[in-house]
Design an enzyme around this catalytic site. Structure first.
Site, PDB file in Angstrom:
ATOM      1  N   GLY A 223      -9.513  -7.533   5.464  1.00  0.00           N
ATOM      2  CA  GLY A 223      -8.281  -7.125   4.591  1.00  0.00           C
ATOM      3  C   GLY A 223      -7.104  -8.161   4.507  1.00  0.00           C
ATOM      4  O   GLY A 223      -6.969  -8.487   5.874  1.00  0.00           O
ATOM      5  N   THR A 224      -6.706  -8.407   3.463  1.00  0.00           N
ATOM      6  CA  THR A 224      -5.509  -9.289   3.590  1.00  0.00           C
ATOM      7  C   THR A 224      -4.475  -8.615   4.060  1.00  0.00           C
ATOM      8  O   THR A 224      -4.105  -7.439   3.879  1.00  0.00           O
ATOM      9  CB  THR A 224      -5.464 -10.143   2.345  1.00  0.00           C
ATOM     10  OG1 THR A 224      -4.410 -11.240   2.402  1.00  0.00           O
ATOM     11  CG2 THR A 224      -4.970  -9.278   1.233  1.00  0.00           C
ATOM     12  N   THR A 225      -3.188  -9.368   3.917  1.00  0.00           N
ATOM     13  CA  THR A 225      -1.808  -8.927   4.297  1.00  0.00           C
ATOM     14  C   THR A 225      -1.498  -7.751   3.478  1.00  0.00           C
ATOM     15  O   THR A 225      -1.477  -8.216   2.144  1.00  0.00           O
ATOM     16  CB  THR A 225      -0.811 -10.068   4.670  1.00  0.00           C
ATOM     17  OG1 THR A 225      -1.106 -10.881   5.916  1.00  0.00           O
ATOM     18  CG2 THR A 225       0.721  -9.318   5.019  1.00  0.00           C
ATOM     19  N   GLY A 226      -1.070  -6.880   3.780  1.00  0.00           N
ATOM     20  CA  GLY A 226      -0.535  -5.764   2.549  1.00  0.00           C
ATOM     21  C   GLY A 226      -1.621  -4.790   2.216  1.00  0.00           C
ATOM     22  O   GLY A 226      -1.377  -4.202   1.184  1.00  0.00           O
TER      23      GLY A 226
ATOM     24  N   GLY B 266      -3.436  -2.795   3.864  1.00  0.00           N
ATOM     25  CA  GLY B 266      -3.539  -1.413   4.408  1.00  0.00           C
ATOM     26  C   GLY B 266      -4.236  -1.225   5.814  1.00  0.00           C
ATOM     27  O   GLY B 266      -4.406  -0.245   5.981  1.00  0.00           O
ATOM     28  N   LYS B 267      -4.567  -2.406   6.374  1.00  0.00           N
ATOM     29  CA  LYS B 267      -5.404  -2.453   7.571  1.00  0.00           C
ATOM     30  C   LYS B 267      -4.741  -1.733   8.624  1.00  0.00           C
ATOM     31  O   LYS B 267      -5.461  -0.781   9.285  1.00  0.00           O
ATOM     32  CB  LYS B 267      -5.528  -3.768   7.922  1.00  0.00           C
ATOM     33  CG  LYS B 267      -6.359  -4.650   6.963  1.00  0.00           C
ATOM     34  CD  LYS B 267      -6.699  -5.899   7.760  1.00  0.00           C
ATOM     35  CE  LYS B 267      -5.742  -6.729   8.253  1.00  0.00           C
ATOM     36  NZ  LYS B 267      -4.516  -7.381   7.570  1.00  0.00           N
ATOM     37  N   SER B 268      -3.365  -1.781   8.812  1.00  0.00           N
ATOM     38  CA  SER B 268      -2.876  -1.142   9.997  1.00  0.00           C
ATOM     39  C   SER B 268      -2.825   0.305   9.881  1.00  0.00           C
ATOM     40  O   SER B 268      -3.089   1.232  10.647  1.00  0.00           O
ATOM     41  CB  SER B 268      -1.580  -1.547  10.439  1.00  0.00           C
ATOM     42  OG  SER B 268      -1.782  -3.039  10.842  1.00  0.00           O
TER      43      SER B 268
ATOM     44  N   GLU C 100      -5.404  -8.310  15.663  1.00  0.00           N
ATOM     45  CA  GLU C 100      -6.037  -8.859  14.437  1.00  0.00           C
ATOM     46  C   GLU C 100      -7.051  -9.835  15.338  1.00  0.00           C
ATOM     47  O   GLU C 100      -6.702 -10.615  16.160  1.00  0.00           O
ATOM     48  CB  GLU C 100      -4.970  -9.808  13.883  1.00  0.00           C
ATOM     49  CG  GLU C 100      -5.536 -11.084  13.134  1.00  0.00           C
ATOM     50  CD  GLU C 100      -6.339 -10.972  11.913  1.00  0.00           C
ATOM     51  OE1 GLU C 100      -7.432 -11.578  11.769  1.00  0.00           O
ATOM     52  OE2 GLU C 100      -6.023 -10.125  11.049  1.00  0.00           O
TER      53      GLU C 100
END
Length: 230
Positions: free
Chosen positions: A17-20, A22-24, A121
């Protein structure tokens, strides 16, 4: 409601998933869901955050968490991660002494909690410490029977996760990614590159050789953390 089981659907997982995207939030929700369902004697978490150290702040204090390693103290994180090789050997010895082929066959007073290693990451971790590629390949290949599970999260899974690890990660989740190649490397289709930009937590999920499922990841609230802490 969509339910996943890291043991039966895994034993390991890749999250792209890219930044923003919702990965975290996905990782925190997933950790809390496992912690609600299982006692610390049944599952432990080793959390590795190589993008600043804040991703796991919400779950760093739950009783299931045995350590949080960050790039803020890279040398200590390196030593701790390398000690996982010793943990592999310890678990192999326990199984051998019990004449068990896997953690499921342990009986009686021999208790061995599953260890879930969550990395956010992964690309940054292995770029800074490239010698860890071999260790994670070893963990991926031998972890199932020993009760060790990997959840590896990265923006560019196609470029950062080697085939030796990918081959053992039957559970795949792709939030929005920026390229079709990254989507294909995770879930076997380019569709994750077309997920809506402003719908954080929207993802494609695949298990083993199954078709991708469109899912929406829940956001964990403070009361969810409190429920686990208590």
């Amino acid at each position: 409601t969509v339910e996943i089981d890291l043991v039966s659907d895994g034993p390991h997982a890749i999250v792209g998933g890219t930044t923003g995207s919702g990965k975290s939030e996905l990782l925190v929700t997933w950790i809390l869901a496992m912690a609600v369902a299982h006692a610390p004697s049944e599952v432990n978490f080793l959390l590795i955050d190589f993008k600043g150290g804040a991703a796991f702040a919400a779950v760093a204090g739950i009783p299931h968490t045995v350590g949080v390693l960050t790039d803020l103290n890279e040398s200590a994180a390196h030593r701790a991660i390398l000690s996982l090789q010793a943990e592999l050997h310890r678990r192999e010895r326990i199984l051998a002494e019990s004449s068990a082929r896997s953690i499921e066959e342990l009986e009686g007073s021999t208790n061995l909690a599953r260890l879930v290693i969550v990395v956010d990451e992964f690309a940054t971790l292995t770029a800074q410490l490239p010698e860890l590629h071999e260790l994670f390949a070893d963990l991926a290949s031998r972890g199932r029977s020993l009760g060790i599970h990997l959840i590896l999260c990265t923006q560019r899974p196609g470029a950062s996760v080697r085939d030796a690890v990918l081959a053992n990660c039957s559970l795949r989740v792709s939030l929005r990614v920026t390229s079709q190649a990254d989507s294909i490397s995770v879930v076997g289709t380019a569709d994750a590159a077309q997920l809506p930009r402003y719908q954080a937590g929207r993802a494609l999920l695949t298990r083993a050789d199954g078709d991708p499922e469109l899912v929406q990841v829940a956001i964990a609230a403070r009361e969810d953390v409190t429920a686990v802490e208590n």
